[in-house]
Design a protein around this motif. Structure first.
Motif, mmCIF file in Angstrom:
data_model
loop_
_atom_site.group_PDB
_atom_site.id
_atom_site.type_symbol
_atom_site.label_atom_id
_atom_site.label_comp_id
_atom_site.label_asym_id
_atom_site.label_seq_id
_atom_site.Cartn_x
_atom_site.Cartn_y
_atom_site.Cartn_z
ATOM 1 N N ILE A 91 22.448 15.526 -2.468
ATOM 2 C CA ILE A 91 22.585 15.524 -3.932
ATOM 3 C C ILE A 91 22.734 14.099 -4.446
ATOM 4 N N ILE A 92 23.543 13.302 -3.757
ATOM 5 C CA ILE A 92 23.741 11.911 -4.184
ATOM 6 C C ILE A 92 22.455 11.112 -4.029
ATOM 7 N N LYS A 93 21.676 11.403 -2.980
ATOM 8 C CA LYS A 93 20.388 10.728 -2.803
ATOM 9 C C LYS A 93 19.457 11.026 -3.967
ATOM 10 N N TRP A 94 19.377 12.289 -4.361
ATOM 11 C CA TRP A 94 18.514 12.632 -5.498
ATOM 12 C C TRP A 94 19.080 12.106 -6.810
ATOM 13 N N LEU A 95 20.399 12.000 -6.896
ATOM 14 C CA LEU A 95 21.018 11.379 -8.069
ATOM 15 C C LEU A 95 20.629 9.904 -8.146
ATOM 16 N N PHE A 96 20.617 9.237 -6.998
ATOM 17 C CA PHE A 96 20.171 7.838 -6.970
ATOM 18 C C PHE A 96 18.734 7.728 -7.448
#
Length: 182
Positions: free
Chosen positions: A7-12
């Motif tokens: 999720i954090i990767k896609w948020l980035f």
């Protein structure tokens, strides 16, 4: 924990795309302001310029969280290795290089705890976010790398927007070895 990092990767990715869109909106608004001398366009420049630092900071927070995860780091670095980033660099007015600079230099200089808690002097992580000021970090990265570049070669690559991708490609196997040793 793996789903959180995904999720954090896609948020980035989302925040980095928003930074690129914001940069384009600023550029287009500046052109319309200069051509038409319109006050509404000048107001748009101010609004987009005010939003940009928040987007940059949050995109870096997301990057700093995921870049210490082995699979996410290898995924992002492999994109550079496969030569698919010229369009990304062009679309972001070269700002994508600041993310690559953090992946290349900041990741191995600081631990994740130091970086996210600001327990030590993390001046290079702050300087890497700011174009022009990040020339200090570029200089340090070149001197600490295994690649020998003259000033003219480095300047040429920098102005073409290819210095970070060149350093990553030249040190790709070394970067992967550093990952395996951690």
């Amino acid at each position: 924990m793996c789903k959180v990092h995904l999720i954090i990767k896609w948020l980035f990715y989302l925040l980095a795309a928003l930074v690129a869109i914001d940069l384009w909106c600023i550029a287009i608004s500046i052109v319309f302001t200069l051509v038409g001398m319109n006050q509404k366009c000048f107001l748009l420049v101010k609004i987009f310029s005010a939003i940009l630092p928040a987007l940059i900071i949050w995109s870096y927070v997301a990057l700093y969280i995921i870049m210490y995860q082995r699979t996410e780091y290898v995924d992002i670095i492999s994109v550079v290795w496969s030569k698919r980033i010229r369009l990304i660099i062009w679309l972001t007015f070269g700002y994508y290089n600041t993310y690559l600079l953090s992946l290349y230099f900041v990741r191995f200089r600081y631990s994740q705890y130091e970086l996210l808690q600001y327990r030590v002097n993390v001046i290079y992580s702050v300087l890497s976010m700011i174009p022009i000021l990040n020339l200090i970090v570029y200089w340090r990265a070149i001197h600490e790398s295994e690649v020998c570049l003259s000033f003219i070669q480095a300047a040429t690559l920098y102005f073409k927007g290819e210095l970070m991708s060149y350093l990553i490609k030249e040190n790709y196997s070394h970067l992967l070895r550093n990952i395996e040793s951690q």
